[in-house]
Design an enzyme around this catalytic site. Structure first.
Site, PDB file in Angstrom:
ATOM      1  N   PHE A 251       0.830  -1.183   0.028  1.00  0.00           N
ATOM      2  CA  PHE A 251       0.257   0.081   0.122  1.00  0.00           C
ATOM      3  C   PHE A 251       0.357   1.538   0.185  1.00  0.00           C
ATOM      4  O   PHE A 251       0.146   2.452  -0.469  1.00  0.00           O
ATOM      5  CB  PHE A 251      -0.989   0.228   1.642  1.00  0.00           C
ATOM      6  CG  PHE A 251      -1.803  -0.828   1.904  1.00  0.00           C
ATOM      7  CD1 PHE A 251      -3.271  -0.900   0.155  1.00  0.00           C
ATOM      8  CD2 PHE A 251      -2.170  -2.039   2.257  1.00  0.00           C
ATOM      9  CE1 PHE A 251      -4.091  -2.105   0.170  1.00  0.00           C
ATOM     10  CE2 PHE A 251      -3.481  -2.847   2.119  1.00  0.00           C
ATOM     11  CZ  PHE A 251      -3.906  -2.730   1.573  1.00  0.00           C
ATOM     12  N   SER A 282      -1.971  -6.270  -7.475  1.00  0.00           N
ATOM     13  CA  SER A 282      -2.868  -5.144  -6.390  1.00  0.00           C
ATOM     14  C   SER A 282      -2.645  -5.774  -4.934  1.00  0.00           C
ATOM     15  O   SER A 282      -3.393  -6.434  -4.939  1.00  0.00           O
ATOM     16  CB  SER A 282      -3.659  -4.144  -6.958  1.00  0.00           C
ATOM     17  OG  SER A 282      -4.678  -4.361  -6.469  1.00  0.00           O
ATOM     18  N   ASP A 283      -2.583  -5.060  -4.608  1.00  0.00           N
ATOM     19  CA  ASP A 283      -3.184  -4.922  -2.849  1.00  0.00           C
ATOM     20  C   ASP A 283      -5.039  -4.666  -2.800  1.00  0.00           C
ATOM     21  O   ASP A 283      -5.353  -3.796  -3.763  1.00  0.00           O
ATOM     22  CB  ASP A 283      -2.586  -4.486  -1.480  1.00  0.00           C
ATOM     23  CG  ASP A 283      -3.279  -5.382   0.044  1.00  0.00           C
ATOM     24  OD1 ASP A 283      -4.084  -5.774  -0.565  1.00  0.00           O
ATOM     25  OD2 ASP A 283      -1.926  -5.100   0.419  1.00  0.00           O
ATOM     26  N   TYR A 284      -5.704  -5.078  -1.740  1.00  0.00           N
ATOM     27  CA  TYR A 284      -6.823  -4.731  -1.481  1.00  0.00           C
ATOM     28  C   TYR A 284      -7.460  -3.025  -2.532  1.00  0.00           C
ATOM     29  O   TYR A 284      -7.126  -1.954  -1.270  1.00  0.00           O
ATOM     30  CB  TYR A 284      -7.593  -4.567  -0.359  1.00  0.00           C
ATOM     31  CG  TYR A 284      -9.360  -5.029  -0.351  1.00  0.00           C
ATOM     32  CD1 TYR A 284      -9.619  -6.231  -0.064  1.00  0.00           C
ATOM     33  CD2 TYR A 284      -9.421  -4.411  -0.192  1.00  0.00           C
ATOM     34  CE1 TYR A 284     -10.356  -6.666  -0.440  1.00  0.00           C
ATOM     35  CE2 TYR A 284     -10.831  -4.124  -0.133  1.00  0.00           C
ATOM     36  CZ  TYR A 284     -11.554  -5.893  -0.240  1.00  0.00           C
ATOM     37  OH  TYR A 284     -13.320  -5.946   0.234  1.00  0.00           O
ATOM     38  N   SER A 286      -5.367  -0.960  -4.236  1.00  0.00           N
ATOM     39  CA  SER A 286      -4.348   0.186  -3.832  1.00  0.00           C
ATOM     40  C   SER A 286      -4.183   0.881  -5.315  1.00  0.00           C
ATOM     41  O   SER A 286      -3.683   1.483  -5.367  1.00  0.00           O
ATOM     42  CB  SER A 286      -3.148  -1.112  -3.573  1.00  0.00           C
ATOM     43  OG  SER A 286      -2.881  -1.726  -4.387  1.00  0.00           O
TER      44      SER A 286
END
Ligand code: BGC
Length: 756
Positions: A251, A282-284, A286
């Site tokens: 993030f 990607s992260d959640y 992000s």
């Protein structure tokens, strides 16, 4: 899929699986790409969750079924169980034009339903075979439930225990962290990803997420490249060298650009320098979060991410909704989308999903493979091996099995807090409480229980911590009434076992703290128990290093148990009663107070090193705290004692490319059989960039019977002498090296050699 095409696909699959395992230009994938429209390719880059798992962002995906059927989804997470997964896979395989199967992801961080200790605890075992085994079991269980893609291992180096996610990683050290990263990737992926008991692993979070400013989650990171390359990047690279299939971005920003849009990170470093050929997720949300970071609107940040080298967009749907426009407007090329899509299809191919989209869907497996006795046995062993004996006042431990025990503390009979953070697939009710474990292991002991205190009396903290259900439960009784009950029990008992510490959600994601002490409600309980004069064993649970100078100074024994997982009570009983002699060692430094943070053993000397613990003006020290931590990296006691002697080295001088071997005699001088983690630290005395005081470069966990002596051999390979210099070349430089071998990072015995 037509029969002829299916046969062709199967034949090609077989040829490639059994032939040379080409990572790229898999004919089947290339053929598919030829047939795909731009929209279908973009669809593959979309990862959604209907919200069945933990929603760690402010949104979850909507209209998931319709999106899958419209070919707008490449993978799903937060869904588990063969029945549900089959339904979703049917949507993709039977309703879309090209019948491309979905990936099914999950956060299987420390076990699936058989929850093992939190990763920081597992790391404390220093046992790579055990860690690999836990990952294998996690993969076997998760795949039995239809999952084929894991969002683990988390390998972020963390030197700031304020950061709650320190619980999810291996601690502060890049050498140990790299070994663990490799063991976990191998455990999850095995050597054949199309086997239905292995799954894709994801190394996360690239990069430097553990170094967020102030330990506050999601915060900025600003770090020079030399530090980054030497201290923070090695575990990610180790996972990549071990063949990890996917990488998740972090993030935070790096040099002002969030990881999800950072081309230097995702392309120059990851692909060009490290040769990674899997896919990047990607992260959640992000990608979307780059709007808040200040990098533009959704279309701009989505294009930035894709152009940087990000392949799959988790939950945010910026790729899905803006990418076509961006192609039309020349902001991204279709070629870049094809590349991303290819990598995702290749992963599906490696899993064997084109051959059989239902490979991981077997309703018969879950009953026998998940949370069975065999797996529980490993969880019990793993937990016992993760514990670190911090202090054993007057050898209170181990306890006799025929004894009167007052078992007290808010975590002593508390199933809700045993699994630890990031255990969304585990069921807390199936965990073994400490009370149950003690009774089972010592049926002839008399055990009386009293809660004694709340985890915290702070209702505001409780509300924040209880987001996934009650973790801090504030008793209806007054603190005084609870305390009174515990003290009465203590008076009637031979020994007190007090189980104290953090609730599970006091660490983990978005659980940063600025005060790392045991909550005051429990401190009061501990003080009052000590005042009874009874022998006391504290079992401390936490997801991070704690600041416990007060407790460490008390006449008590302390066993650090992290959050031990589903077999918590049994494992704690095994150790308290001496059926297993604890051998865990800390993998993150425990500070005296929060002001010392960041604190880690491999610090640099400074130009003005303090030479004593007494304050020295114009030296590098504090007015109000020592430089030394409360407990150093690598620290941990045993019920027995070990003596090191005769440290020696086979060569005093070596040339480039040569190795040295160090030997030391280790004797078990105490009264119990036991294990010791022999640690080797290296100091590069003079080099072109300032060296750390010492760095871990080897370790060996050995079992010695009481009275036994063994010669331990540790080798230093040419690689171990290398570091990234000012030009970021990985080199070793001629000069003197000091080698320290001993029981923790404070060891003083050394031998030296020089590199020509
Ligand atoms: C976490 C990741 C996790 C993802 C999906 C995020 O909030 O940072 O580690 O894999 O959620 O659950």
């Amino acid at each position: 899929m037509s029969i002829s095409k299916y046969i062709l696909f199967t034949v090609l699959n077989t040829i490639v699986i059994y032939g040379a395992y080409a990572q790229h230009n898999i004919p089947q994938v290339e053929e598919l790409l030829q047939q795909m429209t731009l929209e279908e390719k973009i669809g593959q880059l979309n990862l959604v969750t209907p919200g069945g798992g933990i929603a760690t962002g402010s949104v979850v995906s909507d209209n998931v079924e319709a999106k899958i059927k419209a070919g707008k989804v490449g993978g799903l997470f937060g869904v588990a169980g063969p029945e549900k997964i089959k339904i979703a896979q049917d949507f993709a395989v039977n309703h879309t034009r090209l019948r491309i199967p979905l990936l099914f992801g999950s956060d299987v961080i420390h076990g699936y339903k058989t929850t093992f200790p939190i990763p920081l605890g597992l790391a404390s075992s220093w046992d790579m075979e055990l860690i690999k085994k836990t990952a294998q079991i996690a993969a076997k269980e998760a795949t039995a439930d239809g999952i084929n893609w894991n969002f683990s291992p988390m390998v972020d180096i963390a030197r700031d225990p304020r950061w709650g996610r320190i619980a999810e990683g291996a601690g502060e050290d890049p050498y140990l962290g790299s070994a663990i990263a490799k063991a976990m990737v191998q455990g999850y992926q095995g050597d054949n990803l199309s086997n239905d008991k292995t799954m894709l692993a994801t190394v996360k979070h690239l990069a430097l997420y553990g170094a967020v400013d102030g330990g506050r989650d999601y915060n900025s990171v600003d770090m020079g490249r030399v530090k980054m390359f030497n201290q923070y990047l090695p575990p990610y690279k180790a996972a990549i060298d071990a063949g990890v299939s996917s990488v998740m971005t972090s993030f935070n920003d790096i040099d002002g650009i969030p990881a999800s849009g950072n081309k230097w990170l995702l392309t120059d470093l990851l692909r060009d320098r490290w040769g990674f050929d899997g896919f990047v997720v990607s992260d959640y949300t992000s990608v979307n979060e780059m709007i808040a970071h200040g990098l533009g609107d959704l279309q701009a940040v989505s294009a930035l991410a894709l152009n940087a080298g990000l392949d799959m967009d988790m939950v945010g749907e910026g790729f899905l909704t803006t990418m076509k426009n961006s192609v039309e407007e020349g902001k991204v090329s279709e070629d870049q989308i094809t590349k991303a899509c290819r990598r995702i299809l290749e992963a599906k191919y490696k899993l064997g999903l084109f051959e059989d989209p239902y490979r991981y869907i077997d309703t018969k497996r879950s009953a026998k493979d998940i949370l069975n006795e065999e797996n529980r046995k490993i969880a019990r062993e793993a937990a016992a091996r993760s514990f670190v004996l911090l202090k054993n006042h007057e050898n209170i431990l181990p306890l006799k099995k025929v004894i009167k025990i007052a078992l007290v503390g808010p975590l002593a009979n508390n199933k809700k807090n045993m699994l630890g953070t990031w255990a969304p697939t585990g069921n807390p009710q199936l965990s073994v409480s400490i009370l149950d474990g003690l009774k089972k292991v010592a049926p002839r002991a008399t055990i009386a229980y009293a809660k004694g205190a709340n985890i915290s009396n702070d209702t505001e903290l409780a509300t924040k911590v209880n987001v996934f259900g009650p973790r801090i439960e504030i008793d209806k009784r007054t603190p005084e009434e609870m305390l009174q009950e515990a003290l009465e029990l203590a008076d009637e008992s031979d020994v007190v076992v007090a189980v104290v510490g953090e609730a599970t959600e006091m660490s983990g994601e978005a659980s940063s703290r600025t005060d790392l002490s045991i909550p005051e409600a429990q401190k009061k309980l501990i003080r009052a128990l000590v005042a009874t004069g009874k022998p006391i064993a504290l079992v401390l649970m936490s997801g991070r290093p704690m600041t416990i100078p007060e407790e460490l100074a008390l006449p008590v024994s302390i066993l650090q148990a992290w959050h031990p997982g589903v077999e918590a009570g049994n494992a704690i009983a095994d150790v308290l009663f001496g059926d297993y002699n604890p051998a865990g060692k800390l993998t993150a430094t425990w500070p005296v107070n929060v002001g010392q943070i960041p604190i880690y053993y491999s610090m640099k000397n400074t130009g003005r090193p303090a030479t004593s613990e007494t304050f020295q003006k114009f030296k590098s020290n504090y007015l109000d705290a020592p430089n030394a931590p409360l407990l150093p990296f690598g620290y941990g006691l045993s019920y027995t004692q070990f003596k090191y002697s005769d440290l020696s080295i086979d060569k005093e001088e070596i040339g480039q490319g040569q190795s040295v071997t160090v030997t030391v005699n280790l004797k078990n001088t105490g009264n119990y059989d036991g294990e010791e983690v022999v640690q080797l630290y290296l100091r590069d005395v003079v080099r072109s960039i300032t060296p750390p005081i010492r760095e871990l470069k080897g370790f060996k966990k050995v079992f010695l019977r009481k009275g036994e002596t063994r010669t331990i051999t540790l080798a230093l390979a040419p690689e171990d002498l290398k570091f990234y210099n000012g030009q970021l070349d990985f080199v070793s430089e001629p000069g003197e090296f000091e080698v320290y071998v001993g029981t923790d990072s404070n060891v003083t015995e050394k031998v030296t050699f020089s590199l020509k």
